[in-house]
Scaffold this motif. Structure first.
Motif, PDB file in Angstrom:
ATOM      1  N   ARG A 158       0.885  -1.334   0.050  1.00 12.97           N
ATOM      2  CA  ARG A 158       0.006   0.017   0.162  1.00 12.97           C
ATOM      3  C   ARG A 158       0.790   1.293  -0.057  1.00 12.97           C
ATOM      4  N   ASN A 159       1.791   1.063  -0.893  1.00 15.92           N
ATOM      5  CA  ASN A 159       2.828   2.398  -0.971  1.00 15.92           C
ATOM      6  C   ASN A 159       2.245   3.594  -1.911  1.00 15.92           C
ATOM      7  N   GLY A 160       1.113   4.362  -1.339  1.00 18.00           N
ATOM      8  CA  GLY A 160       0.439   4.997  -2.218  1.00 18.00           C
ATOM      9  C   GLY A 160       1.414   6.438  -2.442  1.00 18.00           C
ATOM     10  N   ARG A 161       2.389   6.850  -1.767  1.00 17.76           N
ATOM     11  CA  ARG A 161       3.195   7.970  -2.144  1.00 17.76           C
ATOM     12  C   ARG A 161       3.840   7.664  -3.433  1.00 17.76           C
ATOM     13  N   ALA A 162       4.410   6.530  -3.448  1.00 19.23           N
ATOM     14  CA  ALA A 162       5.228   6.007  -4.829  1.00 19.23           C
ATOM     15  C   ALA A 162       4.246   5.947  -5.727  1.00 19.23           C
ATOM     16  N   LEU A 163       3.172   5.526  -5.790  1.00 21.08           N
ATOM     17  CA  LEU A 163       2.069   5.613  -6.989  1.00 21.08           C
ATOM     18  C   LEU A 163       1.879   6.944  -7.240  1.00 21.08           C
ATOM     19  N   ARG A 164       1.651   8.005  -6.574  1.00 17.57           N
ATOM     20  CA  ARG A 164       1.282   9.342  -6.715  1.00 17.57           C
ATOM     21  C   ARG A 164       2.690   9.750  -7.353  1.00 17.57           C
TER      22      ARG A 164
END
Length: 170
Positions: A158-164
């Motif tokens: 759940r690495n949302g920062r990397a996806l953004r």
């Protein structure tokens, strides 16, 4: 590759044949691109890892981020993926009632638990992955793998920062 490109551009300013320098630059850029075999290996790695995750009950997509997702991958680029598994019920309750810091801690704890489960399943021969390293005592816990003895793969949860960040570069 980028140093070579900078050198070629520097040569362009002092060269009497700028066309030759541009041709050399193009050749160097093509040489640094990942071959189609590496790109298909990355796709197979995502598919195999998704299958392993779902076989132990981790539902949700496995999303690539970084250079393979943006199209900036070079010949020696590794693959970064994040498992966007649905959080378990207790995590969902914790996050729903928690402040942001506690929510991040709950997701980190769930990530470590799920990555350890995945590591155990991969070690049991789920797919052609070798577990290279576990890095769990960090802000974003990761599992470092090698697929088919050739492609380095880093798995997070759940690495949302990397996806953004990846979306910004597309």
């Amino acid at each position: 590759p980028f140093d070579a490109a900078a050198a070629a551009l520097s040569d362009l300013r002092i060269c009497s044949d700028p066309g030759a320098v541009l041709a050399d630059l193009e050749m160097r850029l093509v040489e640094s691109m990942p071959p189609i075999l590496q790109l298909t290996r990355a796709k197979r790695a995502v598919d195999a890892l998704s299958g392993c995750a779902s076989s132990i009950g981790l539902s949700g997509p496995l999303l690539p981020f970084g250079s393979h997702a943006t199209g900036f991958a070079l010949a020696d680029s590794g693959l970064d993926v994040t498992l966007m598994a649905d959080p378990c019920d207790d995590l969902a309750e914790d996050v729903a009632e928690a402040d942001e810091a506690r929510a991040d801690d709950a997701i980190r704890e769930a990530g470590m638990r799920h990555l350890k489960e995945l590591r155990g399943h991969l070690a049991g021969g789920c797919a052609p992955f070798e577990v290279v390293q576990e890095v769990f005592e960090t802000i974003v816990p990761v599992l470092k793998l090698r697929f088919e003895k050739r492609l380095d793969v880093v798995v997070s949860f759940r690495n949302g920062r990397a996806l953004r960040s990846t979306r910004l570069l597309r």
